[in-house]
Design a protein around this motif. Sequence first.
Motif, mmCIF file in Angstrom:
data_model
loop_
_atom_site.group_PDB
_atom_site.id
_atom_site.type_symbol
_atom_site.label_atom_id
_atom_site.label_comp_id
_atom_site.label_asym_id
_atom_site.label_seq_id
_atom_site.Cartn_x
_atom_site.Cartn_y
_atom_site.Cartn_z
ATOM 1 N N GLU A 65 -88.497 47.135 -11.086
ATOM 2 C CA GLU A 65 -87.245 47.267 -12.397
ATOM 3 C C GLU A 65 -87.853 48.197 -13.426
ATOM 4 N N CYS A 66 -89.024 48.666 -13.328
ATOM 5 C CA CYS A 66 -89.566 49.407 -14.534
ATOM 6 C C CYS A 66 -90.216 50.593 -14.077
ATOM 7 N N LYS A 67 -89.845 51.036 -12.725
ATOM 8 C CA LYS A 67 -90.488 52.230 -12.315
ATOM 9 C C LYS A 67 -89.817 53.202 -12.652
ATOM 10 N N GLU A 68 -90.525 54.601 -13.344
ATOM 11 C CA GLU A 68 -90.007 55.591 -13.671
ATOM 12 C C GLU A 68 -89.500 56.619 -12.616
ATOM 13 N N GLY A 69 -88.454 57.187 -12.992
ATOM 14 C CA GLY A 69 -87.784 57.906 -11.609
ATOM 15 C C GLY A 69 -86.783 57.011 -10.674
ATOM 16 N N LEU A 70 -86.446 55.851 -10.938
ATOM 17 C CA LEU A 70 -85.826 54.889 -10.022
ATOM 18 C C LEU A 70 -84.393 55.295 -10.142
ATOM 19 N N GLY A 71 -83.834 55.276 -8.982
ATOM 20 C CA GLY A 71 -82.379 55.892 -8.922
ATOM 21 C C GLY A 71 -81.666 54.753 -8.118
ATOM 22 N N LEU A 72 -80.121 54.904 -8.108
ATOM 23 C CA LEU A 72 -79.188 54.081 -7.380
ATOM 24 C C LEU A 72 -78.869 55.002 -6.266
ATOM 25 N N SER A 73 -78.943 54.606 -4.873
ATOM 26 C CA SER A 73 -78.510 55.545 -3.955
ATOM 27 C C SER A 73 -76.934 55.488 -3.795
ATOM 28 N N TYR A 74 -76.705 56.191 -2.644
ATOM 29 C CA TYR A 74 -75.298 56.380 -2.517
ATOM 30 C C TYR A 74 -74.713 54.947 -1.774
ATOM 31 N N ASP A 75 -75.637 54.156 -1.147
ATOM 32 C CA ASP A 75 -75.371 52.790 -0.583
ATOM 33 C C ASP A 75 -75.631 51.866 -1.561
ATOM 34 N N GLY A 76 -75.769 52.073 -2.948
ATOM 35 C CA GLY A 76 -75.933 50.954 -3.781
ATOM 36 C C GLY A 76 -77.402 50.349 -3.843
ATOM 37 N N ARG A 77 -78.500 50.960 -3.087
ATOM 38 C CA ARG A 77 -79.839 50.518 -3.212
ATOM 39 C C ARG A 77 -80.679 51.211 -4.345
ATOM 40 N N TRP A 78 -81.504 50.434 -5.025
ATOM 41 C CA TRP A 78 -82.466 50.984 -5.879
ATOM 42 C C TRP A 78 -83.802 51.433 -5.209
ATOM 43 N N ASN A 89 -92.307 69.145 17.296
ATOM 44 C CA ASN A 89 -93.172 69.364 18.325
ATOM 45 C C ASN A 89 -94.231 68.242 18.468
ATOM 46 N N THR A 90 -94.932 67.863 17.126
ATOM 47 C CA THR A 90 -95.905 66.890 17.340
ATOM 48 C C THR A 90 -95.669 65.637 16.303
ATOM 49 N N GLY A 91 -94.449 65.676 15.776
ATOM 50 C CA GLY A 91 -94.194 64.744 14.493
ATOM 51 C C GLY A 91 -94.999 64.605 13.310
ATOM 52 N N GLU A 92 -95.722 65.867 13.156
ATOM 53 C CA GLU A 92 -96.503 65.737 11.899
ATOM 54 C C GLU A 92 -95.323 66.217 10.732
ATOM 55 N N PRO A 93 -95.770 65.207 9.513
ATOM 56 C CA PRO A 93 -95.074 65.552 8.140
ATOM 57 C C PRO A 93 -95.868 66.487 7.622
ATOM 58 N N LEU A 94 -94.989 67.651 7.412
ATOM 59 C CA LEU A 94 -95.462 69.013 6.791
ATOM 60 C C LEU A 94 -95.578 68.689 5.275
ATOM 61 N N TYR A 95 -94.312 68.619 4.774
ATOM 62 C CA TYR A 95 -94.336 68.106 3.441
ATOM 63 C C TYR A 95 -93.281 66.948 3.199
ATOM 64 N N VAL A 96 -93.810 66.054 2.021
ATOM 65 C CA VAL A 96 -93.125 64.957 1.765
ATOM 66 C C VAL A 96 -92.934 65.205 0.373
ATOM 67 N N VAL A 97 -91.506 64.903 -0.061
ATOM 68 C CA VAL A 97 -91.435 65.219 -1.471
ATOM 69 C C VAL A 97 -90.329 64.054 -2.045
ATOM 70 N N ASN A 98 -90.864 63.570 -3.049
ATOM 71 C CA ASN A 98 -90.251 62.230 -3.559
ATOM 72 C C ASN A 98 -89.176 62.481 -4.699
ATOM 73 N N ARG A 99 -88.123 61.944 -4.529
ATOM 74 C CA ARG A 99 -87.126 62.326 -5.484
ATOM 75 C C ARG A 99 -86.125 60.934 -6.107
ATOM 76 N N PRO A 100 -85.688 60.901 -7.133
ATOM 77 C CA PRO A 100 -84.982 59.816 -7.371
ATOM 78 C C PRO A 100 -83.826 59.386 -6.290
ATOM 79 N N GLY A 101 -83.565 57.980 -6.278
ATOM 80 C CA GLY A 101 -82.465 57.611 -5.367
ATOM 81 C C GLY A 101 -81.155 58.394 -5.427
ATOM 82 N N GLU A 102 -80.886 58.715 -6.680
ATOM 83 C CA GLU A 102 -79.459 59.265 -6.288
ATOM 84 C C GLU A 102 -79.313 60.623 -6.160
ATOM 85 N N ARG A 103 -80.515 61.483 -5.791
ATOM 86 C CA ARG A 103 -80.503 62.514 -5.732
ATOM 87 C C ARG A 103 -79.903 63.196 -4.066
ATOM 88 N N PRO A 104 -79.211 64.247 -3.963
ATOM 89 C CA PRO A 104 -78.461 64.310 -2.456
ATOM 90 C C PRO A 104 -79.977 64.774 -1.459
#
Length: 395
Positions: A65-78, A89-104
């Motif tokens: 409940e105290c995590k900075e950047g927390l957001g409420l997603s489109y389906d109501g999950r925090w 081709n290989t299943g490798e994650p090239l880039y992982v970018v974290n965003r608040p839950g409400e972002r598109p």
Amino acid sequence: MPSGRSIPDPTTAGDFCRRFDEADVHMLMDAINQTRVGVWKAQTDDFFREALIDADGSIVETTGECKEGLGLSYDGRWGYHPLIVSLSNTGEPLYVVNRPGERPSHEGAAGYLDRAAALCREAGFRKITFRGDTDFSQTAHLDRWHGQGIRFIFGYDAVASLKQRADELPETAWKPLPRGEHRPARTVPRLPQARPENVKERIVVEKGFENLRLLAEEVAEFEHARRPAAARTAWSWCASGSRWSAGKSGFSRTIATCSTSRMTASTLAARSWRRRTGGATRRTSSISSNTGCTPADAGGDLVSNWAYMVMAALAWSLKAWLALLLPVRGRWKERHKSEKQSVLRMEFKVRERLHPRPAAGEPRGRRVVFKLLSWNPWQSVLLRAADALCRPLRC
């Protein structure tokens, strides 16, 4: 002060991850990707025929409940809503970018797709294709990507004009939707009289509910005067539909539309389906379930959780690199190819199958010989991997 005392001593994952800022996370991803390019350059020429780059978003829920950047997603999950750009081709994650839950889902995706394309060009891929669902059809970038020779397969919202145009197509325009070959069953077929009653279907019939059954899936290609917003090029459109047995109401067709850079309808539909069945969302959930805690619970803010996600995703890359570096040679070449693909398709089962076996060390002269004390079918793969990892990369 002694130099040893100036070295930080994080005792938990959260403490360590909180030492990262946004620039540090990008440096970490760039360092991983430079190693990735080295592994790619050690592959044969066939590997560089085409790079399939997928973009997808996934809701990562948290109970905090105290995590900075927390957001409420489109389906109501925090929680958070990370973006994952991966090499299909290989299943490798090239880039992982974290965003608040409400972002598109598509937010910031274009820039990271450009970075992924540059990475693949550096490695030597001859063709590059972007794939994503309807949220990723960012029409402001389509002309630029087309000018760079990048192909793309993006979903597009089934607006009224496109649905009407698809409904007006003659029946001859619709072709069966390719789904790939089904694997043959390894079990003995069950006799018809031994099959249990379908209780759910019986209840549906008794209560007079509409009983939908999928009869066929079809795909068609057509020209349409409507261009994607913010795009100057008039693209071809592909519609995929489903024929349903609807009991009293007969047949219906569900329309979905896609924009494509000059591909046949069947090729487009097949590639789009493979993206949905093996996309980045599945990898995100697997990373979450195999790291001891969800990525959103590792740190106390957006960036620290982002750093943890990148580190957790590195497990996928290490597994892929292990598979890519397996040598394929000699009289067992075809078998080696099959084993290489099997390891590449493994999820975290690689820990169980290639886990180090019990061994005994025996000193001989100036070296130590290790004797494996047990055996499993993947032992030859483990030994070939050890042999490959002892040699420098050919790049």
